[in-house]
Design a protein around this motif. Structure first.
Motif, PDB file in Angstrom:
ATOM      1  N   SER A  82       0.828  -1.201   0.000  1.00 25.65           N
ATOM      2  CA  SER A  82       0.000   0.000   0.000  1.00 25.65           C
ATOM      3  C   SER A  82       0.859   1.245   0.000  1.00 25.65           C
ATOM      4  N   SER A 116      -6.632 -16.551 -13.864  1.00 29.89           N
ATOM      5  CA  SER A 116      -5.427 -15.733 -13.989  1.00 29.89           C
ATOM      6  C   SER A 116      -4.400 -16.215 -14.994  1.00 29.89           C
ATOM      7  N   PHE A 146      -7.510 -12.108 -10.386  1.00 26.43           N
ATOM      8  CA  PHE A 146      -6.472 -11.709 -11.315  1.00 26.43           C
ATOM      9  C   PHE A 146      -6.786 -12.131 -12.730  1.00 26.43           C
ATOM     10  N   TYR A 198      -9.347  -9.055 -13.521  1.00 28.27           N
ATOM     11  CA  TYR A 198      -8.807  -7.716 -13.400  1.00 28.27           C
ATOM     12  C   TYR A 198      -7.297  -7.798 -13.255  1.00 28.27           C
ATOM     13  N   SER A 237      -5.028  -6.004 -14.220  1.00 25.41           N
ATOM     14  CA  SER A 237      -4.231  -4.783 -14.139  1.00 25.41           C
ATOM     15  C   SER A 237      -3.752  -4.538 -12.721  1.00 25.41           C
ATOM     16  N   LEU A 238      -4.359  -5.205 -11.739  1.00 26.22           N
ATOM     17  CA  LEU A 238      -3.838  -5.085 -10.379  1.00 26.22           C
ATOM     18  C   LEU A 238      -2.375  -5.498 -10.346  1.00 26.22           C
ATOM     19  N   GLN A 288      -0.117  -3.210 -12.820  1.00 24.96           N
ATOM     20  CA  GLN A 288       0.285  -1.906 -12.276  1.00 24.96           C
ATOM     21  C   GLN A 288       1.560  -2.037 -11.478  1.00 24.96           C
TER      22      GLN A 288
END
Lengths: 688, 102, 523
Positions: free
Chosen positions: C52, C423, C499, C502, C504-505, C508
């Motif tokens: 984070s 994924s 995954f 999405y 792009s987690l 990124q």
């Protein structure tokens, strides 16, 4: 504007929400399918609204895109979706058929324990189908393509305690996978060349004559590879082997997936690639389509299981669609797809109803239905059969007839009569097996008594069965396409689809004369020219007459064999035994594939495992073995050489000690003698 | 006729000494060994006397007295040992007493 | 918070747990397990915290200042040995960039799950959890160490606990498998050590006016820090540099594993107990890939480019050969082991492509495969726990008795096949895309596609043999999943689907690092 978008987006959104909700809600809730019915109704109504917009010429395309990857590189992987009129037609088709099939399934599977799973995967399927229809990006298309493959796997093998169903599902998935390898390879080729997978961008680039690896041949290869995926998905030659086996799944699934939508996905793919197709490629498509149409109808002749007959019929009609694409008749292919979807779905649902009446019996030799008792079924079935054969006044007449016309012109132009001859022959065979089916069920009263044990279903159950069938029957008549039953040029559907062609920025390879020096097959047809239109009209009457002739021959033969038993089918069978066997054994493809693919792969895999265990591993073990030997040598070296030296020294000392010990005799006189001796010696030494 | 000189005495004492040594070392009778020891001692005595006489060695005669006394005492002890030896080994052969052999 | 050594905390938390466990008496089994679980979960929380706070715009790969959460302390310094010219500086140097963080995340996910899987170990659990904690420490350390000496220490720390864990708590041929694994990996470690020493000897940095030899990886990536005409200077035209590349390649190839250095894997995986197989396949194999990306490629970029063809060839051999061998297996666990070999082949040719999408796919494949293969081994473990056999022929029709289990198995198997929406599809697709972009690796990308059909073949065949059809007689009382087992499988399934939908987690996190990596290597 905003309302249109809202209504449009409600289609994928309600599909997604329906899927998720059905997935989440626990199994125990009764009537869980109502969620799905509700959402699919929303989808249906939205697509109906959009369809009305299209029909009233008030529609403009909708585009949207999703950037799911957010790659910041020069490789563009943004998923673009677009909805033109063609897509609206196809979406409406999918929505309507899936809705009716869902209703039908509620009744057909009402005692099924895993009903929730069924509906979940069904909704995933429909969702993915929308994805395929709307995708403008090849990668997104591939994703949904595989997803429908998975749903098909699950639903074919839905009754997983049946060995045959599990096998059929596995076969379907693997054959599709093999085709998908080709598809993915073509995606790779396009991706590495154009750095994008958006079909619009690719066609622009091809228009500027940028070919993969700078050679036009590679465009052909890429297209061919992509078409492998299409052929596998749509069960064309030589990939058709999975579809007949797929009939192990529940009949509503056969209706939805294997008649109307998933198998049509191949046609949809080729139609999306139409804009960048080359003449050679389309020729191959035409060949495959034609061969399939003929071969599948040939196999259908000898089948006796309702669903198998319908499966081969599907394969055959799909062949027509591919052939149409191959001839350049883009809109006819899609039009035939739409027509076929309705009557084939209707046929399958009827078959399901019949099977239900006879508690699982699928062999038409053992089934007889009294037409007076099941009037709706009889009428619908006859409508479907006539439509399947392309009889005038029915929906597919317009499309099938035109396809035959095209094939005739194409054959004449290229001096290769294979295409038209095969397709006309196929239509003859089609009418034969269709009416064989029809007559066997409704006109051929069987001697044995058990055929009268058709179950008596209480009337309220029947609605869910018969209403969808009836609706499909209504949709199999001519007016869904055109206001007049005979003039294809007036068909609003087809005209709408054709007009899209300009939007696709066609790069008219097909319309140019390519390589005139080679002559024959590559004579192109300029579909826009006046010359072509004249030819079309000139041959149209001939085509119609010929096709009606084929139809009549077929139906007469079927009547002879199956209604009045004038000729016994067994006698014909004996006479044409070899041909019959060829047809019955599905042209021996299954056996061939068994040897080539299954056995070979298993052999290779055993060989690989053998190498691994006995050669590579043995090498390692050899290394360790030789290390052990060396260690053993070292041990012996240590024990005998080094340690031995030590022992030798010790031995010497011991020996010496033993010797010296002998002096101690214990006798006094010896000691005295010794001491005297030594004294003398010492004395000598001292005095010296 | 030469006169008896020191040499003669020394040679005689040497002969007696060697005879005595022979008796101690070789003979298989401990009493004969004892006689041998006496012979050795007496040879030594003779030697002492010869030197005392010929060289005016005063201590010589004194030594003889010492040696005789010691010889007597030692003979007594030796005989006592021999009696014990005979009791333990039942023989007067010194070779039989070889239990200290290695 | 500035300067709080969070990475060291992550690494040494299990050591702390080891100390506590050592003091506990043997019979407090539940406490031992709980302490391990708590330690691992704390690690996961810390890792999530790091993510984070992570700045994903910094790339890191060779730039010292762009590594985050760095801890750099002079550890062992030998100076004033002017006679031998052997001053050297070993630092305690930890730091993360995009690639390490993804690997840490993977470890943080797999380790607590492995503790949950180990809950029923009844044979001396104290020793088992001691070893497990030690292993954890080694793994975490390897992923964040940026000094080669430190890296090597953590690398070797992982070996010994694995030996005991396989050799004492394993299956029938556990001693054979343990020794084979240990010696093989140790051999790789020796090659690693040789190369590290060579590298250090050829380096030279100036600090306080004295010239030191360094083990610091970042400094070693910079060619200016090498002694001219030293062993591994790039200007040196003799073959030592090539040999060093080969040695380091083999060292990591053994871990990945790459054909023909893979034969330790089937034995080790099959004989190890379930949670250890999960860790072995889920994390330890990724160390090979991580070693390639972190150490081999940046240190020897010119050879990496030159041999891309052969590396991709080895990768595609892995894919196809692994799939073929899997198809022929009769032991369920061995089948999964070979499928692991097959999937790791993608990492290889994705990496060899040196294309941004390809390398991205390669790292994503490491992460995704870690999760998927952990699921697969857990699944095998569940069956083994109940029936005590892994022979596929003895199973049949389990779907009738254990539908929930079948659901999870379907997700896992289709993820292994590479179904979109789960994924592994994205990572495999990216590997292919990358491989195709690079003319060296293009052929092998195309050839490996046949592995896709083979994977569908053996997975679906196995699915059918074990779960569909009629129930076999001996399976009458097959229990469906317990809560513990569901608790293990749900997070993994969730991640696989998350995954898949999405990705792009993950992307990124990796984008900038990999971008920079590719540019640097292709320099």
């Amino acid at each position: 504007m905003a309302t249109i978008n809202l209504i449009f987006f409600s289609i994928p959104l309600s599909a997604i929400v329906g899927f998720i909700l059905t997935f989440i809600v626990p199994k125990k809730i009764k009537r869980i399918y109502f969620i799905e019915i509700f959402f699919s109704l929303i989808t249906l109504l939205s697509s109906l609204y959009l369809l009305i917009l299209v029909l009233s010429k008030n529609f403009s395309s909708i585009h949207f895109s999703i950037d799911i990857f957010k790659l910041n590189s020069n490789f563009d992987l943004i998923f673009n979706y677009q909805a033109n009129k063609t897509e609206i037609y196809l979406i409406f088709l999918t929505a309507l058929i899936s809705f009716l099939v869902r209703l039908y399934s509620i009744e057909y599977l009402k005692n099924e324990e895993r009903l929730k799973n069924y509906f979940v995967v069904l909704s995933l399927f429909v969702l993915s189908m929308y994805g395929i229809i709307l995708s403008k990006n090849l990668f997104s298309l591939y994703i949904f393509w595989e997803l429908v493959g998975f749903c098909s796997y699950y639903l074919i093998g839905f009754w997983r305690h049946k060995e045959a169903a599990a096998n059929a599902a596995k076969k379907a998935f693997i054959v599709n996978r093999i085709g998908d390898i080709g598809f993915f390879l073509s995606i790779l080729i396009f991706a590495s060349t154009y750095k994008t997978l958006d079909l619009g961008n690719i066609s622009n680039a091809i228009g500027k004559e940028i070919y993969p690896f700078s050679q036009k041949e590679f465009l052909f290869i890429a297209l061919l590879l992509a078409s492998l995926g299409a052929f596998a998905k749509s069960a064309q030659m030589p990939f058709y082997v999975w579809l007949p086996d797929a009939m192990e799944g529940p009949t509503p699934i056969s209706a939805l997936i294997h008649a109307a939508t998933m198998v049509a996905a191949g046609v949809i793919l080729i139609s999306k690639l139409f804009a960048i197709s080359t003449a050679e490629f389309l020729l191959i498509v035409a060949y495959i389509g034609t061969i399939t149409a003929l071969a599948a109808s040939f196999i259908a002749l000898s089948q006796n299981d309702i669903k198998k007959i319908l499966a081969y019929s599907t394969i055959s009609q799909l062949g027509y669609m591919f052939a149409a694409l191959g001839f350049g008749a883009y809109s006819l292919a899609l039009g035939h797809l739409i027509a076929h979807a309705f009557f084939k779905a209707g046929l399958f649902l009827s078959a399901g109803y019949i099977i239900h009446l006879f508690e699982g019996e699928q062999n038409i030799k053992k089934i007889f239905i009294d037409k007076k008792k099941e009037k709706i079924l009889f009428f619908s079935f006859s409508i479907f059969s006539l439509s399947l054969c392309g009889f005038p006044f029915f929906s597919s007449f317009l499309t099938k007839d035109s396809i035959l016309n095209f094939s005739l012109i194409f054959s004449i132009e290229n001096n290769n009569y294979f295409f038209s001859a095969s397709l006309f022959l196929a239509s003859l065979l089609t009418s034969f097996y269709t009416f064989k089916l029809f007559f066997q069920i409704f006109f051929n009263k069987k001697e044995h008594n058990f055929l009268n044990h058709a179950r008596h279903i209480s009337s309220d159950n029947k609605t869910l069965y018969l209403a969808p069938i009836a609706i499909f029957a209504v949709l199999s008549l001519f007016y869904i396409f055109s206001s007049t039953p005979f003039d294809v040029n007036r068909s609003f559907v087809l005209n709408d689809i054709t007009s899209e062609l300009k939007l696709l920025a066609i790069h008219d390879f097909y319309y140019r004369h390519i390589d005139n020096t080679k002559g024959d097959f590559l004579n192109a047809l300029d579909l826009n020219s006046l010359e072509f239109n004249q030819k079309y009209i000139r041959y149209h009457l001939l085509t119609t007459l010929l096709s009606l002739l084929m139809f009549s021959i077929g139906i007469v033969f079927a009547a002879i064999l199956y209604i009045k038993n004038i000729l016994k089918p067994e006698k014909i069978k004996k006479k044409l035994f070899f041909i019959y066997k060829l047809s019955e054994k599905k042209l021996y493809f299954d056996e061939l594939y068994d040897i080539i693919f299954v056995d070979l792969t298993i052999y290779l895999s055993r060989f690989a495992a053998f190498i691994d265990k006995n050669i590579i591993d043995k090498t390692i073990e050899f290394v360790s073995y030789s290390t052990k030997i060396i260690a053993l040598l070292a041990k012996y070296l240590d024990k005998y050489l080094i340690d031995g030296t030590l022992h030798l020294i010790a031995f010497i000392f011991e020996f010496l000690g033993l010797l010296i010990r002998k002096i101690q005799t214990g006798k006094v006189q010896t000691y005295i003698a010794l001491s005297v001796l030594i004294m003398i010696i010492i004395y000598i030494f001292i005095t010296n | 006729m030469t006169s008896i000189s020191l040499q003669h005495f020394l040679i005689l004492s040497f002969i007696l000494f060697s005879l005595g040594t022979y008796a101690v070392i070789v003979r298989k009778n401990i009493l004969v060994a004892l006689i041998g020891i006496e012979l050795i001692l007496n040879a030594a005595n003779l030697n002492f006397f010869a030197f005392s006489k010929f060289k005016n060695y005063q201590f010589g005669e004194l030594a003889i007295i010492f040696v005789i006394i010691i010889a007597a005492a030692e003979a007594a002890v030796a005989l006592a040992i021999f009696i014990n030896l005979y009791r333990n080994f039942a023989s007067i052969n010194p070779d039989k007493a070889n239990t200290m052999k290695e | 918070m500035a300067g709080f050594p969070i990475l060291s905390t992550i690494i040494f938390l299990p050591i702390f747990a080891v100390l506590i466990i050592l003091l506990l008496p043997k019979r407090l089994k539940t406490s031992i397990k709980t302490i391990s679980l708590v330690a691992f979960l704390l690690q996961t929380i810390l890792i999530l915290f790091i993510i984070s706070k992570f700045d994903f715009n910094l790339s890191g790969v060779i730039k010292l200042e762009e590594f985050q959460f760095v801890e750099k302390v002079d550890w062992i310094t030998v100076s004033n040995s002017a006679q031998l010219n052997l001053n050297f500086k070993i630092e305690y140097f930890l730091g993360v960039d995009g690639i390490s963080i993804v690997m840490l995340l993977l470890s943080g996910i797999i380790f607590p799950i492995s503790v949950a899987a180990s809950w029923n170990i009844d044979k001396s659990p104290k020793g088992y959890f001691l070893m497990l904690n030690l292993l954890n420490s080694g793994v975490m350390g390897t992923f964040v160490a940026l000094d080669l000496f430190l890296f090597f220490i953590f690398w070797e720390i992982m070996l010994l606990p694995m030996y005991f864990l396989i050799g004492l708590w394993g299956g029938e041929r556990k001693e054979y498998a343990a020794i084979k694994f240990f010696l093989y990996t140790l051999f790789g470690g020796i090659l690693l050590l040789l190369t590290i020493i060579l590298l250090a000897l050829s380096s030279s940095i100036i600090a306080d006016g004295i010239s030191y030899k360094t083990f610091n990886l970042i400094y070693l990536m910079d060619q200016n820090n090498y002694i001219k005409n030293g062993y591994l200077s790039i200007l040196n035209s003799n073959h030592i540099r090539l040999l060093a590349f080969a040695a380091l390649f083999v060292a990591f190839a053994i871990k990945l594993p790459i054909f023909p250095f893979h034969t330790w894997l089937p034995d080790a995986h099959v004989e190890a107990p379930t949670p250890i197989s999960v860790i072995l396949a889920g994390i330890l194999l990724k160390l090979g890939g991580y070693g390639f990306i972190r150490i081999l490629y940046p240190l020897f970029p010119e050879y990496s480019k030159e041999f891309a063809f052969y590396i991709a060839m080895l990768g595609s051999i892995n894919v196809i050969y692994g799939a073929l061998c899997a198809l022929a297996q009769t032991d369920f666990k061995k089948l999964i082991a070979y499928s692991s070999i097959s999937h790791m082949g993608y990492v290889m040719f994705g990496l060899a492509s040196l294309d941004q999408v390809g390398v991205l796919g390669s790292v994503m494949q490491m992460f995704n495969h870690g999760i998927i293969t952990s699921m697969l081994f857990l699944i095998v473990g569940i069956v083994y726990d109940r029936i005590h056999t892994r022979e596929i022929a003895k199973f049949g029709g389990l779907a009738l008795k254990a539908p929930i289990y079948t659901g999870f198995v379907t997700i896992a198997f289709f993820a292994a096949i590479g179904l979109p929406g789960l994924s592994a599809f994205i990572s495999e697709a990216f590997c292919y895309l990358g491989a195709f972009n690079n003319s060296d690796t293009r052929l092998f990308g195309a050839i490996s596609l046949s592995g896709v059909a083979l994977a569908a073949g053996y997975m679906l065949w196995t699915l059918q043999r074990i779960f569909f059809g009629k129930l076999k007689d001996n399976l009458e009382d097959f229990q469906d999943l317990t809560n513990r087992e569901i608790a293990m499988l749900i997070p993994l399934s969730f991640l696989v689907i998350l995954f898949g939908i999405y990705p792009s987690l993950l992307i990124q996190m990796l984008n900038n690092s990999i971008n920079f990596f590719v540019i640097f290597i292709s320099n």
